[in-house]
Design a protein around this motif. Structure first.
Motif, mmCIF file in Angstrom:
data_model
loop_
_atom_site.group_PDB
_atom_site.id
_atom_site.type_symbol
_atom_site.label_atom_id
_atom_site.label_comp_id
_atom_site.label_asym_id
_atom_site.label_seq_id
_atom_site.Cartn_x
_atom_site.Cartn_y
_atom_site.Cartn_z
ATOM 1 N N VAL A 1 19.942 -23.060 -39.846
ATOM 2 C CA VAL A 1 21.282 -22.462 -39.821
ATOM 3 C C VAL A 1 21.211 -21.031 -39.313
ATOM 4 C CG1 VAL A 1 23.148 -21.605 -41.286
ATOM 5 C CG2 VAL A 1 22.318 -23.939 -41.589
ATOM 6 N N PHE A 2 20.276 -20.261 -39.820
ATOM 7 C CA PHE A 2 20.190 -18.861 -39.414
ATOM 8 C C PHE A 2 19.662 -18.714 -37.989
ATOM 9 C CE2 PHE A 2 21.146 -18.125 -43.748
ATOM 10 C CZ PHE A 2 21.670 -16.842 -43.812
ATOM 11 N N ARG A 3 18.718 -19.574 -37.588
ATOM 12 C CA ARG A 3 18.268 -19.548 -36.186
ATOM 13 C C ARG A 3 19.437 -19.825 -35.255
ATOM 14 N NH1 ARG A 3 12.715 -23.175 -35.877
ATOM 15 N NH2 ARG A 3 11.354 -21.813 -37.133
ATOM 16 N N ASP A 4 20.198 -20.858 -35.579
ATOM 17 C CA ASP A 4 21.319 -21.265 -34.742
ATOM 18 C C ASP A 4 22.376 -20.156 -34.664
ATOM 19 O OD1 ASP A 4 22.626 -23.659 -33.350
ATOM 20 O OD2 ASP A 4 24.157 -23.163 -34.823
ATOM 21 N N THR A 5 22.651 -19.533 -35.802
ATOM 22 C CA THR A 5 23.662 -18.479 -35.855
ATOM 23 C C THR A 5 23.232 -17.266 -35.038
ATOM 24 O OG1 THR A 5 24.404 -19.201 -38.043
ATOM 25 C CG2 THR A 5 24.958 -16.955 -37.383
ATOM 26 N N PHE A 6 22.024 -16.780 -35.280
ATOM 27 C CA PHE A 6 21.535 -15.614 -34.543
ATOM 28 C C PHE A 6 21.422 -15.901 -33.052
ATOM 29 C CE2 PHE A 6 20.463 -13.832 -38.641
ATOM 30 C CZ PHE A 6 20.552 -12.470 -38.434
ATOM 31 N N GLN A 7 21.005 -17.123 -32.690
ATOM 32 C CA GLN A 7 20.873 -17.448 -31.272
ATOM 33 C C GLN A 7 22.239 -17.473 -30.599
ATOM 34 O OE1 GLN A 7 17.752 -17.965 -29.532
ATOM 35 N NE2 GLN A 7 19.288 -17.423 -27.990
ATOM 36 N N ALA A 8 23.246 -18.007 -31.277
ATOM 37 C CA ALA A 8 24.594 -18.035 -30.707
ATOM 38 C C ALA A 8 25.115 -16.623 -30.480
ATOM 39 C CB ALA A 8 25.538 -18.818 -31.625
ATOM 40 N N VAL A 9 24.882 -15.738 -31.448
ATOM 41 C CA VAL A 9 25.320 -14.347 -31.296
ATOM 42 C C VAL A 9 24.561 -13.670 -30.165
ATOM 43 C CG1 VAL A 9 25.433 -12.091 -32.421
ATOM 44 C CG2 VAL A 9 26.028 -14.145 -33.703
ATOM 45 N N ALA A 10 23.247 -13.917 -30.077
ATOM 46 C CA ALA A 10 22.445 -13.318 -29.003
ATOM 47 C C ALA A 10 22.902 -13.809 -27.637
ATOM 48 C CB ALA A 10 20.965 -13.641 -29.216
ATOM 49 N N ASP A 11 23.199 -15.092 -27.521
ATOM 50 C CA ASP A 11 23.658 -15.647 -26.236
ATOM 51 C C ASP A 11 24.982 -15.027 -25.813
ATOM 52 O OD1 ASP A 11 21.438 -17.273 -26.168
ATOM 53 O OD2 ASP A 11 22.488 -19.089 -26.829
ATOM 54 N N GLU A 12 25.905 -14.877 -26.777
ATOM 55 C CA GLU A 12 27.199 -14.285 -26.448
ATOM 56 C C GLU A 12 27.069 -12.797 -26.134
ATOM 57 O OE1 GLU A 12 31.238 -13.775 -25.733
ATOM 58 O OE2 GLU A 12 29.929 -15.525 -25.669
ATOM 59 N N THR A 13 26.162 -12.129 -26.815
ATOM 60 C CA THR A 13 25.918 -10.710 -26.533
ATOM 61 C C THR A 13 25.378 -10.535 -25.118
ATOM 62 O OG1 THR A 13 25.482 -10.223 -28.867
ATOM 63 C CG2 THR A 13 24.605 -8.672 -27.257
ATOM 64 N N ARG A 14 24.443 -11.393 -24.737
ATOM 65 C CA ARG A 14 23.889 -11.346 -23.376
ATOM 66 C C ARG A 14 24.987 -11.597 -22.345
ATOM 67 N NH1 ARG A 14 20.731 -14.950 -24.158
ATOM 68 N NH2 ARG A 14 18.980 -13.736 -24.959
ATOM 69 N N ALA A 15 25.860 -12.556 -22.628
ATOM 70 C CA ALA A 15 26.959 -12.853 -21.712
ATOM 71 C C ALA A 15 27.906 -11.660 -21.593
ATOM 72 C CB ALA A 15 27.720 -14.091 -22.193
ATOM 73 N N ALA A 16 28.182 -10.988 -22.708
ATOM 74 C CA ALA A 16 29.069 -9.824 -22.671
ATOM 75 C C ALA A 16 28.480 -8.722 -21.802
ATOM 76 C CB ALA A 16 29.314 -9.312 -24.086
#
Length: 213
Positions: free
Chosen positions: A65-80
């Motif tokens: 759960v935490f891997r998935d959550t942090f990875q989603a935030v990191a991916d969106e941050t990179r996109a931003a």
């Protein structure tokens, strides 16, 4: 620590895994990470046996759960950082993601802290996220949109505290409070600064991670 190997999943197995992660994230955010596994399986519309085939125990599910959550935030941050025309627009978009970290606010416990703090993959993604936050701080300060007396540690602290407000408001207002708090925060981060902040800019060294004690 030995991490679970990544094994390609069939479409139905991947769907079950995703349903379990969504259900676990919701329940962890609502009630913490000690909820019976049967309840998580029921919300995910899968059998308990299916849950345990995907995640051998509660610790494995917490890590996922935490891997998935942090990875989603990191991916969106990179996109931003890539897609937004200004660093301020990227920063605003990144800060809006703080709702994704709701699970880390509500589910924090000695067990969660120990499991997540000792997981190398979560630590890697978290460090990558902090690197990107550091980059957006420097970009925004260079373009003159972000006040000079804040650092990446300040942003990381604000990032989580946006959602933390939900714990002290009524159910009726919980839906819009994070947006209001974020708006106030972003106004406070804008350059030029009207008043000097006390202390010094927080850095990543001021952030506390890992198991307690």
């Amino acid at each position: 620590m030995v991490t679970e190997p990544e094994v390609p999943l069939r479409a139905d197995a991947r769907r079950n895994r995703d349903q379990i992660l969504v259900a676990a994230r919701e329940i962890f955010a609502e009630r913490g990470a000690e909820v019976p596994m049967e309840e998580i399986a029921r919300r995910a519309s899968v059998g308990v046996g299916t849950l345990y085939r995907r995640f051998v125990d509660r610790d494995a599910l917490i890590r996922a759960v935490f891997r998935d959550t942090f990875q989603a935030v990191a991916d969106e941050t990179r996109a931003a950082l890539t897609e937004e025309r200004t660093a301020w627009a990227a920063l605003t978009r990144i800060m809006r993601q703080s709702a994704w970290l709701h699970v880390s606010v509500q589910a924090k416990s000695p067990r969660v802290t120990a499991v997540v703090g000792s997981d190398e993959e979560t630590s890697r993604v978290r460090d990558e996220l902090l690197d990107m936050l550091d980059e957006v701080v420097h970009r925004a300060q260079e373009e003159g949109s972000l006040r000079r007396d804040v650092g990446v540690g300040d942003l990381a602290t604000l990032f989580v505290s946006v959602v933390h407000q939900n714990q002290s408001v009524t159910r009726d207002s919980a839906g819009f409070v994070p947006g209001r708090v974020l708006g106030i925060m972003m106004d406070g981060l804008r350059a030029p600064a009207h008043d000097e902040l006390p202390g010094r800019p927080l850095t990543r060294d001021d952030l506390e991670f890992g198991p307690p004690g």
